[in-house]
Write an enzyme that holds these catalytic residues in place. Structure first.
Site, PDB file in Angstrom:
ATOM      1  CD  GLU A 103      -4.844  -5.400  -0.595  1.00 17.94           C
ATOM      2  OE1 GLU A 103      -5.175  -5.515  -2.326  1.00 17.94           O
ATOM      3  OE2 GLU A 103      -5.385  -4.719  -0.122  1.00 17.94           O
ATOM      4  CD  GLU A 123      -8.155  -0.861  -0.504  1.00 18.41           C
ATOM      5  OE1 GLU A 123      -7.617  -1.679   0.552  1.00 18.41           O
ATOM      6  OE2 GLU A 123      -8.730  -0.910  -1.108  1.00 18.41           O
TER       7      GLU A 123
END
Length: 249
Positions: A103, A123
């Site tokens: 990210e 995640e």
């Protein structure tokens, strides 16, 4: 210092330095990157920044033992993921860019990667979601179905395929990502600074409304996921290095 700041003429080189944790972010690393990026943005002599994690890895994302601290006022998560870029930032990626590490790379203006690099959003394997821009920047930088696969499986995307799909601007031999990123940075730094700044501002504004909606949708998904029994189980299983037992709630 967890982030080294090196000036090479008009180019700032920011190096993440938490090698014992594969540059995973705790509160101190978030604060240090935010401080370094603020210094870069506020120095009129600096025109381009290169962000690197060194030659072994870029970043493993959030340290799930220490956690990454609160978003910063100017930079947001990790000190960069919510930042409205005022000057270009080039991510130079060697090895893993996982979770928040990916990210962070997605938050940059461009990505240069060596063939050792891999990108992932793992995640869901912890019962969590990609909280720091991956939910909306992933589908923007990649074909939608590829982004869906990364987000829903957590599987890694290799550098060569990432380059073929347009995520990576330049692909290099191992150990050469920083060198290539510096060459690209110097090319940009040699152009008219006002024109570069205004071009970047227009590109940032182009996605501003989508970003605002993306952050709102991310916040909702984050809240639901973090409050779930599966999130507690996923993190506990990760720390214990065992297979999680999902409950679906």
């Amino acid at each position: 210092m967890p982030v080294h700041f090196d000036k090479q003429g008009p180019v700032a080189v920011l190096t993440l330095d938490r090698p014992d944790k594969r540059n995973a972010f705790d509160r101190a690393l978030t604060a240090a990157l935010d401080e370094a990026l603020n210094a870069y943005e506020d120095d009129p002599a600096l025109r381009v920044a290169v962000l690197t994690g060194g030659t072994q890895f870029f970043s493993a994302g959030t340290d799930v033992v220490a956690w990454a601290g609160e978003p910063t006022p100017r930079g947001g998560p990790y000190g960069i993921a919510g930042r409205r870029l005022q000057k270009p930032i080039i991510a130079a990626v060697e090895g893993i860019a996982a979770g928040g590490g990916f990210e962070i790379a997605l938050s940059a203006s461009m990505i240069v990667a060596s063939t050792t690099a891999s990108f992932s959003l793992p995640e869901v394997g912890l019962g969590l979601i990609a909280e720091c821009g991956g939910l909306f920047r992933g589908p923007r930088a990649l074909p939608l179905n590829i982004a869906r696969e990364l987000l829903l499986t957590g599987a890694p995307l290799g550098a060569e395929r990432a380059h073929a799909l347009g995520l990576v601007n330049h692909l290099t031999e191992p150990g050469q990502a920083l060198t290539q990123a510096l060459a690209l940075a110097r090319q940009i730094a040699g152009r008219a600074p006002l024109a570069v700044r205004e071009t970047l501002a227009a590109l940032e504004a182009l996605n501003a409304e989508d970003d605002a909606r993306g952050w709102a949708l991310t916040e909702h998904a984050k809240t639901v996921a973090r409050q779930s029994a599966d999130a507690k189980e996923g993190v506990a299983a990760f720390k214990a290095r065992r297979t999680p037992q999902w409950q679906g709630r």
